[in-house]
Design an enzyme around this catalytic site. Sequence first.
Site, short mmCIF file in Angstrom:
data_model
loop_
_atom_site.label_atom_id
_atom_site.label_comp_id
_atom_site.label_asym_id
_atom_site.label_seq_id
_atom_site.Cartn_x
_atom_site.Cartn_y
_atom_site.Cartn_z
N GLU A 13 -9.67 -44.07 -50.85
CA GLU A 13 -10.17 -45.29 -50.15
C GLU A 13 -11.53 -45.69 -51.33
O GLU A 13 -11.42 -45.18 -52.10
CB GLU A 13 -11.17 -45.33 -48.76
CG GLU A 13 -12.47 -43.76 -49.35
CD GLU A 13 -12.80 -43.57 -48.22
OE1 GLU A 13 -12.53 -43.78 -46.33
OE2 GLU A 13 -13.97 -43.07 -47.78
N ASP B 233 -21.29 -48.98 -49.67
CA ASP B 233 -20.35 -49.03 -50.26
C ASP B 233 -20.50 -50.67 -50.99
O ASP B 233 -20.18 -51.34 -51.10
CB ASP B 233 -19.79 -49.86 -48.56
CG ASP B 233 -18.94 -48.40 -47.87
OD1 ASP B 233 -18.88 -47.41 -48.24
OD2 ASP B 233 -19.02 -48.70 -46.43
C1 6LW Z 1 -15.53 -46.64 -46.15
C2 6LW Z 1 -15.20 -46.57 -47.18
C3 6LW Z 1 -16.12 -45.15 -47.19
O1 6LW Z 1 -14.71 -47.94 -45.50
O2 6LW Z 1 -16.98 -45.25 -46.00
O3 6LW Z 1 -17.62 -44.08 -48.50
C4 6LW Z 1 -15.72 -46.08 -45.09
N1 6LW Z 1 -16.62 -44.97 -48.17
O4 6LW Z 1 -14.72 -46.64 -48.44
C5 6LW Z 1 -17.65 -46.41 -44.22
O5 6LW Z 1 -18.06 -46.87 -45.04
#
Ligand code: 6LW
Length: 573
Positions: free
Chosen positions: A242, A68
């Site tokens: 996300e 991330d």
């Molecule tokens: C994070 C989300 C993600 O909050 O995995 O790969 C989650 N992306 O954005 C945990 O790292």
Amino acid sequence: MKLFPSLLVLTALVLTAFATPSAPAQAQQAPSVAFDWLEYSGSDPTDEFSTPSPDEYRNPIIQGFYPDPSIVRVGADYYLTNSTFGYFPGLPVFHSRDLVSWTQIGNAIDRPDQLKLGRGDMTKGPFAPAIQHRDDLFYIVNTCFKCEWNFVITAKDPAGPWSDPVWLPDLGGGIDPSIFFDEDTGRAWIVNNDIPPGGERYSGHRAIFLQEFDAKGLKTFGPRTVILDAGFKPEEKPGYVEGPHIFKRGDWYYLTAAQGGTGDGHRQVILRSRKVIGPYEPKADNPVLTQMDLPDRRLLPVTSLGHADFFSTPKGDWYAVFLGVRPYKQGNFNTGRETFLLPVTWKDDWPEILPARTVVPLRAKRPDLPKGSAPVPTSGPFTVRDEFDGTKLPLHYMMRRAPAERWFSVSGGKLVIRGRTEGLSTEGNPSFLARRLQHQQMSTTTLMDYSGLRRGDVAGLAIGQNEKFWMSVQVERTGNGARVTVRRRAGATDPAEGALLGSAPLRAGPARSIRLRIDGSGPDYSFLFAEPTGGWRILAEKVDGTILSSTVAGGFQGAVVGPFVTDGDAGKR
Ligand code: 6LW
């Protein structure tokens, strides 16, 4: 190689290190073990063809459990941070001037009382952080999953100290907040993911919300608006949109986010609008970054690309950092999710990172920036030997969850760890200090003086994902001597002390030093030891290390390796 101090000197050292008013009696009782050095050495099967020429760099730029990534440029300096979940210290902060050599300069969460990491699930803790800078102040917004949730911390110096968290309750139960400072209007905004108003229409249905942010008062205000519902092609019910970021180029506001969950289906999408609050129109040929469109059965694959953050250099060249995964076998990877870098090109005001059906390059042209260097390598084959000189632990060491007391010291060229009844299988804060596994082939070695162990105590070298999945090579003090053992815990049903995979008695005598070694190659792990007068002896080999992959162990972390000491008193290890 340094010699161990006499027992007297060692005892004095340990008593000084832990002579806190609250625990003097315990300090005399607890087993303390000195580690002279720890050497980590690693390489990857791809090294041969990913070796960069002088005008190239290698991907990943930061190998190992560094997921991330979020990046900010301040003048000629770049700062980058990653998720750390239940590990402490948390949120490493890296600095670079060339985007290729990265030096860790701090940890934004380095005081145990900053976040309540608590006990239990190692995925609990800081999720994807986002770093920003405005008016001489650095900001990190983040979600502390299962703690008090979304927060902002600030620092004048990115190396720290960072402030205590200011909670952002308006952001609800969502994750992955990120700040956008709009140069043109002077306004600031936070985007994050959350359950859509009205609830999920299907499992994993999420939306991206936008709310204005008071950067001085550190609070959000005004309406919270959905700017992206479900993601790109909502009719296909994409899961878990996300990791959103907004950035501006020319007159366009760009909204970028990952969707598809953080496994193989992870991919990056991009949209744009003339206004920060939307409406956002998606790029027609999204995703802008994926490896999902490549054949499943390919050699040395990189998968799960996404969670990208876009930025530009002073000359106006654009780049993105993002996460990727390097499985060694059937989707298993012990190295966690890692940080990659690629240039971004523009056509008709739309960005492109990787054309469709293109393998992510493991080497690419270096950014047009003055070449830098890093004291601790983060990419490619390398060896790092921690000598434990000075009084500080190198910044790359972490422990599971935040400590309630101080149980280690660095002094006299040694790392001294005081064992406690928290062991490798407890859901607390064991006396285990570890660095990230950064390669598919690696060897980690340490020299340990175990004269401080009493009957029942254990000390050695462990590699693990969490309290249920780990392996170790260790000295166990028995009634009339000591033995070296290999243990492995492959799930909650295995005994807390781990299943015994190998054992050898240690020679009696005054010498109480031993070298311990863990070698890994893809899924296969070997455990070795060497007494002062002998060569390496293998105690267990070809041990199945797929338990160190999050596909087996669960969670979002990568494996970590390092020294530990457990007090045998309570039999709780
Ligand atoms: C994070 C989300 C993600 O909050 O995995 O790969 C989650 N992306 O954005 C945990 O790292």
